[in-house]
Each structure stands twice: as C-alpha cells, then as structure tokens.
Design a protein around this motif. Structure first.
Motif, short mmCIF file in Angstrom:
data_model
loop_
_atom_site.label_atom_id
_atom_site.label_comp_id
_atom_site.label_asym_id
_atom_site.label_seq_id
_atom_site.Cartn_x
_atom_site.Cartn_y
_atom_site.Cartn_z
N GLU A 1 0.84 -1.21 0.00
CA GLU A 1 0.00 0.00 0.00
C GLU A 1 0.87 1.25 0.00
N VAL B 1 0.76 5.50 1.02
CA VAL B 1 0.06 6.48 1.84
C VAL B 1 -0.08 7.78 1.06
N ARG C 1 -5.00 5.27 2.33
CA ARG C 1 -4.04 4.32 1.77
C ARG C 1 -4.54 3.84 0.41
N CYS D 1 2.16 11.77 -2.07
CA CYS D 1 2.18 10.35 -1.69
C CYS D 1 3.57 9.97 -1.17
N ASP E 1 5.19 3.62 2.82
CA ASP E 1 5.15 3.19 4.22
C ASP E 1 6.23 2.12 4.39
#
Length: 456
Positions: A247, A249, A357, A372, A375
């Motif tokens: 994912e 963020v 996310r 963006c 993570d």
C-alpha cells in the motif's frame, strides 16, 4: 525531430518560401526540432511569424508551436499567448486556446481556465471549438472539487451543447471531442509530452502534431491516443507479480483525487390530470335550465325540478356549515402544533480523513504523486525509497519465508476473445467501368485478328 541547429538550414528555406503550405510545415518542423528546449531563438521566430505572416494557417501553426517548445516550462505559455487571444484574427485566437490547453494539460490551472472562459462565448464557431478542447485538456483527470467545482458545470455545458439543435456544427464537434478528451483512457491517462524523468517522448510529441492536423483531415483525430500517457502505479516483486498487500500512503483527502461522478439523466415527472370540481352555482344553473325545458312537459316535472333545486341548496348549506366547523377545528389543531414544535434530528457529516491508503495497483496522477509516500514499516518496501510513488516500482520482501498474496498480470493475447477475427490479407483492385472494359476487349480482339491476318 530534436535536431535543433542541424535543422535550421532546411527550416529557413521552408520559412522563406512563397508557398504557404511549406511555411506551414516549417512552423511544425521548428516546433519538433526545438521541442522541450525552451529556445529563445525558436520562440522569437514563432512569435514573429504569428503576427506577420499573410496565411492564416501559418499563423495558427506558429502559435501552437509555442506549446511544444515550452512544454517543460508550461506556465510561460499563457503569459506569451495572453495578448494573442485578443487578436482580430480568429485563427490566432483558436491556436492560442489550443496552445494553452496542450501546455497546461492535466494541471487544472485556475488562471488558464479563466483565460479560456471568454473564448467559450466567442463569435466564431471554431474559436469556441478550440476553447472547449483547450479547457478539456486542462481538466483531464481532475476531480469535481477542482477549481471551485467548475468541472461539473463544464461537463454539463458540454452535454447541453451536444444536445442543442441550433449550435454550429464545428462547436458541436468541439464539444463531442472534449467529452472524449476529458475522460480519455477511462480517466486513467493524461496528455504528457515528456516522461516522468524529464525526457521528451517522441511518440507523444509526434502524435500530438498529427492529431492537430484534424483541422485539415478528420481521420487524424485517432492520433490523439499516441499523445496519451497512462498514470498508473504498480509494485512488482522479483518475479514481476504484484503483491496485493503493498500500500501507498496519500497525505490528502480522498475527494481531492477521486474519480468524478457520472452524470445522471434528469427524469421527467409525468403530469397528473386534475379532476374537475363541480361548483354549486353550476349545479343550480343546470337545474334552472332543466326547469325551463320542463315547463312545456307538465307541472309534475316542474315540481320534481323544484325539489331537486331545494335538495342542492340544502346540501350547499350543510357543506358550508361543515367547512366552517372544520376550519375552526383546523385552526385549533394548528395552534396546538405551533405550541409543540417537532425537533428534527440532523445527521452529522463525518469529517473526511486527511490521509488514506492506496492499494496495489492503482491510478496515481502526477499531482497526486507529490503528496504520496511509501510506508517503510510494511512487509514490501521499494528498492529506491527516495523516488516518487509513480509508475513501475520494484519491491523487496522483508519476510520472504511467509506466504504471499500475489496477483499476476495477464499478457494481451493475439487470439480474439469474443470478437470477430481480422480478415485475411488480400489485394484490392478498383472496379472498372463496363464501357471501358468492353472497349478494351474489342481492341484486344481487333489486335488479335490483325495479328492472325499478318501471320497468314
């Protein structure tokens, strides 16, 4: 393309030619030779031609060429073109709209939109066409909240222009093209003449030049797809499969970069027929007319009519009394309701989260990639952590021993699925006229007869 000074000699010969078609080609040759360089020499030649050439098409090509030379510094294009938008020549005004649209494509810039707004109501139909297409280019991949929610009103304007019967054909054509441009590639691609690393994309630049030739030959409209660049982000492992658990963020509200909502058709409400109410006066009038008709028919009939009149009058009196009592009761009820007002429970809107996310793979626009970040606490991490989360990202697995939830990319197959197979290669010969074929056959016969006689 990208020859710069090496192409100067040929461009100069073409630019000084008497034929306007060659001068038209010289402007696009100059734009492609200095594409993305920001050369002051090329800008000076293009601006001089835009205000001095005799041919309208050459002036139009010169103004559009500014967008190609300055696409790496797009904010300069609206400044240069601002005065040209007020030109008396409609071809120059059209080209100014297209130049701003190409340079600022996919940015949603409010100042550029404000420059193009007056052009949407221009007197000339093809200038309105250029303003519609330029605005659509700027609004590519923009959500409904962009530019004070003007995107939604622009979409509604496009649909109204298409549906109007009295609009000019060229303006209607511009609105139809704009609806395709603003939603190009399912809103997953944008016009970009350069790559994310700063290099000029030859296919995009040449494709855009070819698309602009639809002014002269409409099949060139299909070349617009060459100028599109998909705005995607996908994380791949060593086997080129994408982990579904990876994912990214995004430090922004979800509505800022969300897909715009689909337009809903307005449902027309069917009008219900209202029942006509018979008044007491009309009933009395009918009874009087019946009495007059019944005078010659005997006294018995007249008595019956009088009785009917008395009944109707009595009914009217009763209705009046009932309505009076009902009105008093209604007023009393209203007073009671006024004394005890109902409390309406208002639903509280949940505050929109400031971060969210993004799953793998996903659409991430150029503007969205700036807010963006990766993570680094999750299982899959990018090899280059300092890069923007945009495009293809190669990932490393921090716990390779655990089970993986992977997805594979399906390669496009050459065999058609549910579609008709392409036709086999063939040679096409144009049909000939019957008269010509018959004449040709007669000539062949005559020559054969002469050859036979000569042989004898």
């Amino acid at each position: 393309y990208q020859q710069e000074e090496n192409a100067d000699a040929m461009i100069e010969d073409m630019r000084t030619d008497r034929d306007p078609v060659l001068r038209y080609g010289a402007m696009y040759a100059l734009a492609l030779a200095y594409c993305g360089t920001g050369s002051n020499k090329a800008i000076r030649i293009l601006l001089h031609t835009a205000v001095s050439d005799v041919s309208d098409d050459v002036r139009m090509a010169a103004v559009i060429g500014l967008a190609f030379v300055l696409f790496k510094t797009p904010e300069r294009v609206p400044q240069l073109v601002k005065l040209l938008m007020e030109s008396f020549n409609p071809h120059v005004r059209y080209a100014s709209c297209m130049a701003v649209g190409i340079a600022m494509a996919g940015t949603g810039d409010a100042e550029s939109i404000a420059m193009l707004e007056p052009m949407l109501d221009d007197m000339t139909d093809y200038v309105r066409q250029g303003a519609l297409m330029g605005t659509a280019l700027i609004y590519m991949q923009q959500s409904d909240s962009c530019n004070g929610r003007k995107v939604k009103s622009f979409r509604e304007r496009l649909s109204s222009i298409i549906s109007e019967k009295h609009q000019s054909t060229l303006t209607k054509m511009g609105a139809i093209l704009s609806t395709g441009i603003i939603d190009a590639g399912g809103r997953n691609s944008s016009v970009s003449l350069g790559s994310r690393n700063g290099f000029t994309q030859m296919t995009s630049a040449v494709g855009m030049v070819l698309w602009l030739q639809h002014w002269h030959w409409y099949p060139m409209m299909h070349m617009f797809s060459l100028a599109l660049t998909p705005t995607y982000t996908i994380g791949l492992n060593k086997d080129f499969k994408f982990p579904k658990n990876f994912e990214i963020v995004c430090n922004s509200k979800p509505s800022v970069f969300a897909y715009p909502r689909k337009l809903e058709e307005k449902k027309e409400e069917k009008k219900k027929r209202v029942e006509t109410v018979t008044l007491s006066t009309t009933a009395k009038e009918k009874a009087r007319q019946a009495r007059k008709r019944a005078k010659g028919g005997g006294a018995g009939d007249a008595m019956e009519v009088e009785k009917e009149e008395e009944k109707t009058e009595a009914k009217d009196d009763e209705k009046g009394k009932e309505s009076g009592t009902a009105g008093e009761e209604g007023e009393a009820m209203d007073v009671e309701k006024a004394e005890e007002p109902e409390k309406k429970v208002k639903k509280k809107r949940e505050p929109e989260p400031t971060t969210f996310r993004i799953n793998n793979p996903a659409r991430i626009t150029n503007a969205q990639s700036l807010v963006c970040e990766f993570d680094l606490t999750q299982r899959y991490r990018p090899i280059r952590t300092d890069e923007k989360p945009f495009g293809v990202i190669i990932l490393t697995d921090s716990t390779p021993g655990e089970d993986e939830d992977l997805g594979a990319i399906k390669a496009p197959s050459l065999e058609p699925e549910g579609e008709c197979a392409p036709p086999e290669p063939f040679e096409w010969t144009p049909p000939e006229d019957k008269e010509e074929t018959e004449k040709a056959k007669e000539e062949v016969k005559e020559t054969d007869m002469k050859d036979a006689e000569d042989g004898k």
